[in-house]
Design a protein around this motif. Structure first.
Motif, PDB file in Angstrom:
ATOM      1  N   TYR A  28       0.211   8.748  19.228  1.00 22.00           N
ATOM      2  CA  TYR A  28      -0.270   9.391  20.441  1.00 22.00           C
ATOM      3  C   TYR A  28      -0.942  10.713  20.079  1.00 22.00           C
ATOM      4  CZ  TYR A  28       2.536   5.951  22.949  1.00 22.00           C
ATOM      5  OH  TYR A  28       3.055   4.773  23.436  1.00 22.00           O
ATOM      6  N   TYR A  29      -1.597  11.332  21.047  1.00 27.12           N
ATOM      7  CA  TYR A  29      -2.341  12.556  20.771  1.00 27.12           C
ATOM      8  C   TYR A  29      -1.468  13.670  20.198  1.00 27.12           C
ATOM      9  CZ  TYR A  29      -6.536  10.785  23.102  1.00 27.12           C
ATOM     10  OH  TYR A  29      -7.642  10.064  23.458  1.00 27.12           O
ATOM     11  N   ASP A  30      -0.180  13.678  20.533  1.00 25.70           N
ATOM     12  CA  ASP A  30       0.689  14.739  20.017  1.00 25.70           C
ATOM     13  C   ASP A  30       1.280  14.400  18.653  1.00 25.70           C
ATOM     14  OD1 ASP A  30       2.519  12.797  20.686  1.00 25.70           O
ATOM     15  OD2 ASP A  30       3.929  14.186  21.645  1.00 25.70           O
ATOM     16  N   GLY A  31       0.970  13.203  18.098  1.00 23.93           N
ATOM     17  CA  GLY A  31       1.474  12.814  16.787  1.00 23.93           C
ATOM     18  C   GLY A  31       2.690  11.924  16.815  1.00 23.93           C
ATOM     19  N   THR A  32       3.160  11.537  18.008  1.00 23.91           N
ATOM     20  CA  THR A  32       4.287  10.620  18.120  1.00 23.91           C
ATOM     21  C   THR A  32       3.825   9.199  17.821  1.00 23.91           C
ATOM     22  OG1 THR A  32       5.266  12.011  19.843  1.00 23.91           O
ATOM     23  CG2 THR A  32       6.100   9.757  19.638  1.00 23.91           C
ATOM     24  N   VAL A  33       4.536   8.514  16.932  1.00 19.56           N
ATOM     25  CA  VAL A  33       4.129   7.153  16.590  1.00 19.56           C
ATOM     26  C   VAL A  33       4.340   6.229  17.781  1.00 19.56           C
ATOM     27  CG1 VAL A  33       4.571   7.451  14.130  1.00 19.56           C
ATOM     28  CG2 VAL A  33       6.390   6.568  15.606  1.00 19.56           C
ATOM     29  N   ASN A  34       3.507   5.190  17.859  1.00 19.30           N
ATOM     30  CA  ASN A  34       3.565   4.257  18.979  1.00 19.30           C
ATOM     31  C   ASN A  34       3.690   2.827  18.456  1.00 19.30           C
ATOM     32  OD1 ASN A  34       0.968   3.583  18.094  1.00 19.30           O
ATOM     33  ND2 ASN A  34       0.003   4.966  19.565  1.00 19.30           N
ATOM     34  N   ASN A  35       3.610   1.862  19.344  1.00 16.85           N
ATOM     35  CA  ASN A  35       3.768   0.468  18.935  1.00 16.85           C
ATOM     36  C   ASN A  35       2.634  -0.020  18.043  1.00 16.85           C
ATOM     37  OD1 ASN A  35       6.234  -0.048  20.108  1.00 16.85           O
ATOM     38  ND2 ASN A  35       5.372  -0.728  22.057  1.00 16.85           N
ATOM     39  N   ALA A  36       1.443   0.535  18.220  1.00 18.59           N
ATOM     40  CA  ALA A  36       0.343   0.145  17.331  1.00 18.59           C
ATOM     41  C   ALA A  36       0.692   0.501  15.890  1.00 18.59           C
ATOM     42  CB  ALA A  36      -0.954   0.829  17.761  1.00 18.59           C
ATOM     43  N   TRP A  37       1.256   1.689  15.703  1.00 15.88           N
ATOM     44  CA  TRP A  37       1.667   2.110  14.361  1.00 15.88           C
ATOM     45  C   TRP A  37       2.780   1.208  13.842  1.00 15.88           C
ATOM     46  CZ3 TRP A  37       6.394   3.851  12.532  1.00 15.88           C
ATOM     47  CH2 TRP A  37       6.401   4.397  11.240  1.00 15.88           C
ATOM     48  N   LYS A  38       3.788   0.950  14.673  1.00 15.13           N
ATOM     49  CA  LYS A  38       4.907   0.103  14.248  1.00 15.13           C
ATOM     50  C   LYS A  38       4.425  -1.295  13.869  1.00 15.13           C
ATOM     51  CE  LYS A  38       7.642  -1.912  17.209  1.00 15.13           C
ATOM     52  NZ  LYS A  38       8.677  -2.190  18.228  1.00 15.13           N
ATOM     53  N   ASN A  39       3.574  -1.888  14.689  1.00 13.20           N
ATOM     54  CA  ASN A  39       3.109  -3.242  14.415  1.00 13.20           C
ATOM     55  C   ASN A  39       2.226  -3.297  13.177  1.00 13.20           C
ATOM     56  OD1 ASN A  39       4.494  -4.102  16.668  1.00 13.20           O
ATOM     57  ND2 ASN A  39       2.719  -3.981  18.019  1.00 13.20           N
ATOM     58  N   PHE A  40       1.453  -2.239  12.951  1.00  8.32           N
ATOM     59  CA  PHE A  40       0.638  -2.162  11.738  1.00  8.32           C
ATOM     60  C   PHE A  40       1.533  -2.195  10.504  1.00  8.32           C
ATOM     61  CE2 PHE A  40      -1.518   0.241   8.393  1.00  8.32           C
ATOM     62  CZ  PHE A  40      -2.754  -0.361   8.360  1.00  8.32           C
ATOM     63  N   GLU A  41       2.550  -1.358  10.486  1.00 13.95           N
ATOM     64  CA  GLU A  41       3.458  -1.319   9.332  1.00 13.95           C
ATOM     65  C   GLU A  41       4.246  -2.620   9.205  1.00 13.95           C
ATOM     66  OE1 GLU A  41       3.623   2.688   7.681  1.00 13.95           O
ATOM     67  OE2 GLU A  41       2.218   1.016   7.725  1.00 13.95           O
ATOM     68  N   LEU A  42       4.628  -3.213  10.343  1.00 16.47           N
ATOM     69  CA  LEU A  42       5.384  -4.459  10.304  1.00 16.47           C
ATOM     70  C   LEU A  42       4.604  -5.597   9.639  1.00 16.47           C
ATOM     71  CD1 LEU A  42       7.284  -4.667  13.719  1.00 16.47           C
ATOM     72  CD2 LEU A  42       8.287  -4.925  11.426  1.00 16.47           C
ATOM     73  N   ARG A  43       3.291  -5.590   9.794  1.00 12.62           N
ATOM     74  CA  ARG A  43       2.488  -6.653   9.173  1.00 12.62           C
ATOM     75  C   ARG A  43       2.690  -6.664   7.659  1.00 12.62           C
ATOM     76  NH1 ARG A  43      -1.449  -9.220  12.429  1.00 12.62           N
ATOM     77  NH2 ARG A  43      -0.450  -9.284  14.481  1.00 12.62           N
ATOM     78  N   PHE A  44       2.728  -5.496   7.052  1.00 14.60           N
ATOM     79  CA  PHE A  44       2.954  -5.428   5.607  1.00 14.60           C
ATOM     80  C   PHE A  44       4.373  -5.861   5.265  1.00 14.60           C
ATOM     81  CE2 PHE A  44      -0.474  -2.310   6.270  1.00 14.60           C
ATOM     82  CZ  PHE A  44      -1.388  -2.757   5.335  1.00 14.60           C
TER      83      PHE A  44
END
Length: 473
Positions: A28-44
């Motif tokens: 998010y704009y304040d630097g809090t990770v979101n589901n897009a970040w989680k799902n990106f890392e989960l793919r690896f």
């Protein structure tokens, strides 16, 4: 050896392949990770790597580049990270959080701010950072930075991560203090090899104090600075010329490696070069078109940024390509010999980085004793199933990463993904894979990753016209 487990302290890696640090606009704009970040890392995690090293999470709340990159400069960032990391670990994948401070190499900002130019000594650097001049940090500034690293380390442990990695490479703040051409101080933080190491030593000591002796602690370090590459305009010129052009050599970093061992560091993650991107950190090609896009996006932030953008827009592309690719190579395992040296000098486990993507090269690197694990990011971004291909005995994917570095330069502007037209049959297919990276895993995908050797179905339409115009190498 690729699929033999390996342990560092209490952390066991199920195989020897680690996803290296790779960042993007997935918070998010304040630097809090979101589901897009989680799902990106989960793919690896789901595709077989033994561990993931996060993007560099910023420890300073102001020197933050760019917006929508993850932060760890406040306690509020811990709960979302904890939830996501637990999901990653459930896939039998270890998670290591890399922390750092970009210092004067902060590239973008919402508005221009003086703190983004902080570094060890005043100076000018055309290629890196957006502030026109670098500003010398006071001792109080340095002490605050050490405190920020310590607080970030405490938060890392609270997330439930398996370990922490300190960024002392990529031309970030700690690397700036290590580099004799950038650090010209004459106080206790500069003037000799020992004093230039002081900031890193204090950070390591503070981080260890905050996380405890039982928590995995690594350092991402360059084995050589090679200040001359990529071609850059940097001021002032320091004496002797070798220091200005090269910075620290492997001998100095071997000393640093031994000192880090004595400080209780658990492993070294070895790369090369000074600044990001550079031929040692990201071997391959300098991405001219992407550099032009980035320069145009930041030209409003300073006179230097505007001048840099003008250069990339006025000079003909063939000339820029020839100039900026001086010294760049596409060789695999680019830093392996240096990783071998630092492993031998320090006795620490070593993760080697730098253009790995063929099974035999990874296998030989491990079997030779040059390193204990191999890390990669761009090849896994291009071929998420690479580890499974190795498991099946395949030497390489049908469409390997070309090391074009388009993805590395686009991270501040676009979604993370492979932007190399040569790897796709159409622009529509390329776009589909890029947008698929952080899609919800429970939603059927419009274009699944194709099994190795299977060409995607042909597409027609406007996308193909745009694809045909895309520059190639």
């Amino acid at each position: 050896m690729i699929f033999e487990p390996f342990s560092i302290g209490d952390v066991t890696f199920k195989n020897r392949i680690v996803r290296s640090s790779i960042g993007g606009r997935m918070a998010y704009y304040d630097g809090t990770v979101n589901n897009a970040w989680k799902n990106f890392e989960l793919r690896f995690a789901k595709t077989g790597v033994s561990a993931i090293v996060s993007a560099t999470l910023n420890v300073n709340p102001i020197r933050w580049s760019p917006l929508e990159y993850p932060q760890i400069s406040d306690d509020k960032f811990v709960p979302p990270l904890r939830e996501a990391i637990a999901a990653i670990q459930a896939e039998d994948c270890r998670y290591i959080i890399q922390i750092g401070d970009g210092g004067s190499h902060v590239q973008t900002s919402l508005f221009s701010q003086p703190q983004d130019g902080y570094g060890p000594s005043p100076g000018f650097d055309l290629l890196y950072g957006y502030r026109t001049r670098r500003t010398e940090m006071t001792v109080a500034d340095i002490e605050q930075t050490v405190h920020e690293f310590g607080q970030a380390a405490r938060r890392v442990r609270e997330t439930g991560a398996d370990g922490i990695e300190i960024t002392a490479s990529k031309g970030y703040l700690i690397h700036q203090f290590l580099n004799p051409a950038i650090n010209r101080r004459r106080d206790r933080y500069g003037g000799s090899v020992e004093r230039r190491f002081r900031l890193l030593r204090e950070v390591v000591e503070e981080v260890r104090r905050r996380v405890g002796d039982d928590f995995l602690l690594g350092v991402r370090i360059s084995a050589r600075d090679r200040n001359r590459l990529p071609l850059n305009l940097r001021w002032p010129i320091t004496w002797p010329p070798r220091t200005y052009l090269e910075g620290n050599d492997i001998g100095v970093y071997a000393r640093y490696a031994r000192w880090l061992r004595d400080l209780g560091v658990d492993y070294l993650h070895v790369s090369n070069g000074y600044g990001f991107i550079n031929p040692g950190e990201t071997p391959g090609r300098f991405p001219i078109d992407e550099a032009r896009q980035f320069a145009n996006s930041t030209r409003h932030l300073s006179a230097k940024a505007a001048f840099r953008a003008a250069i990339f827009n006025v000079l003909p592309r063939p000339l820029l390509d020839r100039i900026m690719n001086i010294g760049w190579t596409t060789g695999e395992a680019a830093n392996l010999d240096d990783a071998r040296r630092l492993r031998a000098e320090s006795g620490l486990p070593v993760i080697a980085n730098g253009g790995f993507q063929r099974r035999s090269v990874v296998q030989d690197a491990l079997a030779s004793g040059a390193c204990d694990l191999v890390s990669m990011a761009r090849p896994l971004l291009a071929n998420p199933d690479l580890v499974e291909l190795f498991r099946r005995g395949r030497e390489a994917p049908d469409r390997p990463c070309t090391l074009c570095n388009r993805c590395a330069m686009r991270t501040t502007l676009f979604p993370l993904g492979c932007y190399e037209p040569l790897r796709f049959d159409s622009s529509a297919d390329m776009e589909a894979q890029i947008l698929d990276w952080s899609a919800r895993p429970d939603v059927p995908e419009a274009l699944p990753w194709e099994p190795a050797g299977t060409a995607p179905p042909p597409r027609t339409g406007q996308g193909e016209k745009a694809f045909a115009r895309a520059p190639s190498r």
